[in-house]
Write a protein that holds these residues in place. Structure first.
Motif, PDB file in Angstrom:
ATOM      1  N   ASP A  12       5.212  38.962  42.995  1.00 28.54           N
ATOM      2  CA  ASP A  12       5.690  38.284  41.785  1.00 28.54           C
ATOM      3  C   ASP A  12       4.334  37.076  41.293  1.00 28.54           C
ATOM      4  O   ASP A  12       4.019  37.050  40.309  1.00 28.54           O
ATOM      5  N   GLU A  13       3.539  36.779  42.413  1.00 26.32           N
ATOM      6  CA  GLU A  13       2.476  35.891  42.167  1.00 26.32           C
ATOM      7  C   GLU A  13       1.535  36.622  41.595  1.00 26.32           C
ATOM      8  O   GLU A  13       0.978  36.025  40.605  1.00 26.32           O
ATOM      9  N   PHE A  14       1.056  37.696  41.904  1.00 24.47           N
ATOM     10  CA  PHE A  14      -0.015  38.679  41.462  1.00 24.47           C
ATOM     11  C   PHE A  14       0.477  38.937  40.022  1.00 24.47           C
ATOM     12  O   PHE A  14      -0.493  38.930  39.178  1.00 24.47           O
ATOM     13  N   ARG A  15       1.752  39.187  39.935  1.00 27.58           N
ATOM     14  CA  ARG A  15       2.104  39.832  38.632  1.00 27.58           C
ATOM     15  C   ARG A  15       1.959  38.614  37.394  1.00 27.58           C
ATOM     16  O   ARG A  15       1.275  38.902  36.484  1.00 27.58           O
ATOM     17  N   THR A  16       2.136  37.403  37.797  1.00 27.14           N
ATOM     18  CA  THR A  16       2.041  36.402  37.064  1.00 27.14           C
ATOM     19  C   THR A  16       1.010  36.036  36.687  1.00 27.14           C
ATOM     20  O   THR A  16       0.226  36.008  35.586  1.00 27.14           O
ATOM     21  N   ARG A  17       0.099  36.193  37.808  1.00 24.80           N
ATOM     22  CA  ARG A  17      -1.592  35.824  37.430  1.00 24.80           C
ATOM     23  C   ARG A  17      -2.116  36.701  36.466  1.00 24.80           C
ATOM     24  O   ARG A  17      -2.972  36.640  35.736  1.00 24.80           O
ATOM     25  N   PHE A  18      -1.691  38.022  36.885  1.00 21.39           N
ATOM     26  CA  PHE A  18      -2.238  39.129  36.067  1.00 21.39           C
ATOM     27  C   PHE A  18      -2.084  39.085  34.598  1.00 21.39           C
ATOM     28  O   PHE A  18      -2.748  39.230  33.644  1.00 21.39           O
ATOM     29  N   CYS A  19      -0.776  38.571  34.418  1.00 20.36           N
ATOM     30  CA  CYS A  19      -0.308  38.465  32.795  1.00 20.36           C
ATOM     31  C   CYS A  19      -0.818  37.261  32.228  1.00 20.36           C
ATOM     32  O   CYS A  19      -1.199  37.333  30.939  1.00 20.36           O
ATOM     33  N   GLU A  20      -1.102  36.206  32.948  1.00 17.93           N
ATOM     34  CA  GLU A  20      -1.961  35.166  32.456  1.00 17.93           C
ATOM     35  C   GLU A  20      -3.113  35.651  32.116  1.00 17.93           C
ATOM     36  O   GLU A  20      -3.852  35.109  30.859  1.00 17.93           O
ATOM     37  N   GLY A  23      -3.204  37.725  28.852  1.00 13.51           N
ATOM     38  CA  GLY A  23      -3.190  36.844  27.678  1.00 13.51           C
ATOM     39  C   GLY A  23      -4.348  36.450  27.390  1.00 13.51           C
ATOM     40  O   GLY A  23      -4.771  36.223  26.126  1.00 13.51           O
ATOM     41  N   ARG A  24      -4.976  35.679  28.110  1.00 14.08           N
ATOM     42  CA  ARG A  24      -6.449  34.795  27.791  1.00 14.08           C
ATOM     43  C   ARG A  24      -7.371  36.073  27.358  1.00 14.08           C
ATOM     44  O   ARG A  24      -7.981  35.578  26.310  1.00 14.08           O
ATOM     45  N   MET A  25      -7.441  37.393  27.889  1.00  8.11           N
ATOM     46  CA  MET A  25      -8.417  38.186  27.443  1.00  8.11           C
ATOM     47  C   MET A  25      -7.920  38.731  25.949  1.00  8.11           C
ATOM     48  O   MET A  25      -8.571  38.844  25.078  1.00  8.11           O
ATOM     49  N   ALA A  26      -6.637  38.783  25.750  1.00  7.19           N
ATOM     50  CA  ALA A  26      -6.336  39.132  24.351  1.00  7.19           C
ATOM     51  C   ALA A  26      -6.717  38.160  23.530  1.00  7.19           C
ATOM     52  O   ALA A  26      -7.133  38.473  22.387  1.00  7.19           O
ATOM     53  N   ARG A  27      -6.446  36.699  23.740  1.00  6.14           N
ATOM     54  CA  ARG A  27      -6.723  35.547  22.821  1.00  6.14           C
ATOM     55  C   ARG A  27      -8.311  35.594  22.541  1.00  6.14           C
ATOM     56  O   ARG A  27      -8.850  35.477  21.469  1.00  6.14           O
ATOM     57  N   LEU A  28      -9.273  35.834  23.630  1.00  2.00           N
ATOM     58  CA  LEU A  28     -10.808  35.772  23.565  1.00  2.00           C
ATOM     59  C   LEU A  28     -11.038  37.079  22.664  1.00  2.00           C
ATOM     60  O   LEU A  28     -11.812  36.651  21.736  1.00  2.00           O
TER      61      LEU A  28
END
Length: 97
Positions: A12-20, A23-28
């Motif tokens: 779950d921690e890995f999945r959360t960090r991956f989703c973050e 999201g950052r890459m998509a915004r950039l």
């Protein structure tokens, strides 16, 4: 194929960090796309910046002094090209000693 087992908390921690990160890459990537298109200038923008008429701008295009892109009947210019034109035309004042 190799199977690796991890506990649910780690997954779950890995999945959360991956989703973050996703999201950052998509915004950039999205902001970079928007920035590139917003930077293009049209005839009026260039005339305002250079304090010239549309006829003078046409002369600059005809003489090859200012690169441009034409889409149908509308002209667009890169801000860097306008800046380069200004810098290439710069003549500093030479003072006598």
């Amino acid at each position: 194929m190799e199977i690796i087992c991890i506990d649910k908390k780690t997954f779950d921690e890995f999945r959360t960090r991956f989703c973050e990160l996703e999201g950052r890459m998509a915004r950039l990537c999205h902001s970079q796309e928007d920035t590139d298109l917003k930077n293009w200038m049209d005839n009026q923008d260039v005339c305002d910046v250079l304090h010239i008429s549309k006829k003078t701008l046409q002369v600059y295009r005809d003489k090859g002094l200012l690169p441009f892109t034409r889409i149908k009947h509308k002209m667009f210019y890169k801000p860097e090209d306008v800046q380069n034109l200004l810098e290439s035309s710069y003549h500093p004042i030479k003072r006598k000693p």
